[in-house]
Design a protein around this motif. Structure first.
Motif, short mmCIF file in Angstrom:
data_model
loop_
_atom_site.label_atom_id
_atom_site.label_comp_id
_atom_site.label_asym_id
_atom_site.label_seq_id
_atom_site.Cartn_x
_atom_site.Cartn_y
_atom_site.Cartn_z
N SER A 249 0.83 -1.21 0.00
CA SER A 249 0.00 0.00 0.00
C SER A 249 0.87 1.26 0.00
O SER A 249 0.53 2.24 -0.66
N LEU A 262 -4.79 2.76 2.90
CA LEU A 262 -4.47 2.82 4.32
C LEU A 262 -3.17 2.05 4.57
O LEU A 262 -3.01 0.93 4.08
N THR A 270 -4.84 -4.10 4.40
CA THR A 270 -5.65 -4.02 3.17
C THR A 270 -6.46 -5.31 3.06
O THR A 270 -5.91 -6.40 3.04
N ASP A 289 -3.95 -2.21 -5.61
CA ASP A 289 -3.30 -2.64 -4.36
C ASP A 289 -4.15 -3.78 -3.81
O ASP A 289 -5.37 -3.67 -3.71
MG LIG Z 1 -1.98 -2.81 2.30
#
Ligand SMILES: [Mg+2]
Ligand SMILES: Nc1nc2c(ncn2[C@@H]2O[C@H](COP(=O)(O)OP(=O)(O)OP(=O)(O)O)[C@@H](O)[C@H]2O)c(=O)[nH]1
Length: 482
Positions: A249, A262, A270, A289
């Motif tokens: 991320s 985040l 995630t 992502d």
């Molecule tokens: Mg992540």
């Protein structure tokens, strides 16, 4: 591009890099004349006076077959052992008499042979002209011609599969089926229009409505299929994947230039996947992502009978992520070198192909002791850090390079898809118009007009109704000899 097929054309059909065999392909009405005295069957030692006899066997054959023989090139090259496949009639790829001369893979020999065939009346083929002839002869339809190109250009198994499916006619068949029922409905309607004063009904109202709804359904289904086509749809997708907490991320955010995903110290942050469109080297790219692949579940594959809700969500998000991975144009494997290497990482690094870009994340941190010189490290394309910004520019360049290398292939599939989509959408609109006209009893004349538009649009998908600029665009993308 010449649309006529009266000339006899010739080209080298083997790749320039192949050393084992050189292939010269010829097609057209004068193939026999172009090969007379050039290819002789039987003994290489046949003297000139016996040439006619030695030569005659293949010339009189009625079926396609392989011949062993000799190609007689002018001095200093002389007689060269060669093989030939000769198709005497229309049962060839181009539906014309055709031949393929197989010579030792040596450029001067192959070039001299090409020259000899031209001297005997053939002309050099243009790009894609053999496939164009197959198309014009009704051997293949336009989507299949484009698929031939896709097969030639395919670099990955996915691309090959898409092209082969197209070649097998996954679009051509349903289009032909829909056209067939529409042609028959239109013929009945037109017959009815001719006998309008008499009380004859050639096609019942209910039957017409049913045919139209069925065709509309088929066309709508094909359109949906086209829209789902991974390669032809939208910008190429680049997926970030790897273990939880490996910095996916953070890297995603750094490349996006915004805090989109985040980031936390907690592994498994995630859960779903997150996407963003960014511009890399002037081209739009879809970045994705994904949820981290849990080392425990990917390492031993064991599943517990009792699953906590958290585990179930993890598994679901991982399934989602792996679907995205399969469809991606490029996968960026994020390896956190400040942690110990796992068996899964090692396997991924070993299997990395041109569609996988393995990067070492968190390069600002010292590498874990077990990582120094670890197996698989050679597959890491570069180190980068979302914190210090090191390596980010290089990562962007590498992503652009890898995507660029497959750009032409994506364009070919994408252009077939875009062309077919536009024609299918036109057919759908005309069919909707025809159905409304029929339902509201607006007159068979109007229904017939809409049907003609739909038929034309469907015809352009398969190339049954072809426009020269479309053909030119498609066949110019081929290489010579195909
Ligand atoms: Mg992540
Ligand atoms: N020092 C350093 N820390 C980083 C870097 N990239 C990420 N981190 C830290 O590593 C932790 C995990 O980062 P994330 O980007 O959330 O990792 P992730 O792979 O998305 O994790 P999941 O979503 O849980 O799979 C966070 O505490 C980040 O601050 C980096 O380049 N350098």
């Amino acid at each position: 591009m010449q649309l006529g097929a009266d000339d006899t054309i010739v080209a080298i059909a083997s790749p320039a890099s192949t050393l084992a065999r050189g292939i010269v392909r010829i097609s057209g009405p004068r193939v026999k004349d172009c090969l007379a005295g050039l290819f002789v069957t039987g003994a290489a030692e046949a003297d000139d006076s016996a040439e006619g006899d030695a030569d005659s066997a293949w010339r009189h054959t009625k079926v396609a077959r392989w011949w062993e023989g000799t190609v007689r090139l002018p001095p200093p090259l002389g007689d060269i052992p060669a093989g030939m496949i000769f198709w005497p009639d229309s049962r060839s790829y181009t539906r014309q008499p055709a031949a393929e001369l197989h010579l030792p893979g040596c450029s001067p020999l192959v070039d001299a042979c090409l020259e000899e065939v031209c001297r005997r009346g053939a002309r050099l083929a243009e790009r894609g002209e053999f496939t164009l002839r197959a198309f014009l002869a009704g051997r293949i339809d336009l989507t299949q011609a484009e698929a031939v190109l896709g097969v030639i250009e395919a670099a990955t198994e996915d691309e090959l599969e898409t092209a082969l499916r197209q070649l097998a006619g996954n679009l051509a068949e349903p289009v032909a089926e829909a056209r067939q029922s529409l042609i028959s409905a239109l013929a009945h309607l037109e017959a009815g229009l001719d006998f309008v004063d008499e009380d004859i009904e050639f096609i019942g109202h209910a039957e017409l409505l049913e045919t139209l709804s069925k065709c509309l359904e088929q066309v709508e289904h094909m359109l949906k299929q086209m829209e789902r086509r991974a390669h032809g749809d939208g910008p190429p997708t680049v997926v970030f994947y790897g273990h939880p907490n490996s910095g996916k991320s953070s890297l995603f955010n750094a490349i996006c230039g915004a805090q989109r995903a985040l980031v936390s110290r907690q592994p498994g942050t995630t859960r779903d996947y997150l996407e963003a469109e960014v511009t890399i080297a002037g081209a739009t790219v879809r970045l994705l992502d994904t949820a981290g692949l849990d080392p425990a579940s990917v390492a031993n594959g064991e599943e517990s009978d009792i699953q906590s809700p958290g585990t179930q969500i993890d598994q679901l998000s991982q399934q989602l992520g792996s679907g995205q991975l399969q469809r991606a144009a490029l996968r960026v494997l994020c390896v956190d070198r400040s942690r110990a290497c796992t068996a899964w990482e090692l396997a991924e690094l070993r299997q990395a192909d041109s569609r996988t870009l393995a990067v070492a994340t968190k390069s600002d941190l010292p590498a874990h002791a077990s990582r120094t010189g670890a197996a698989g490290d050679a597959a890491l394309a570069l180190g980068c850090s979302a914190v210090s910004g090191a390596g980010l520019e290089q990562l962007r360049t590498l992503i652009a390079d890898r995507l660029g290398a497959s750009g032409t292939r994506q364009e070919i599939v994408a252009s077939t898809a875009a062309r077919s989509r536009a024609s299918l959408a036109q057919a759908r609109d005309a069919l909707r118009g025809a159905l409304t006209a029929a339902e509201s009893q607006l007159g068979e004349e109007l229904v017939a007009t809409e049907l003609r538009v739909a038929l034309d649009a469907l015809g352009t998908v398969a190339g049954a109704v072809h426009h020269e600029e479309v053909l030119d665009h498609v066949f110019r993308q081929f290489c010579i000899g195909k």
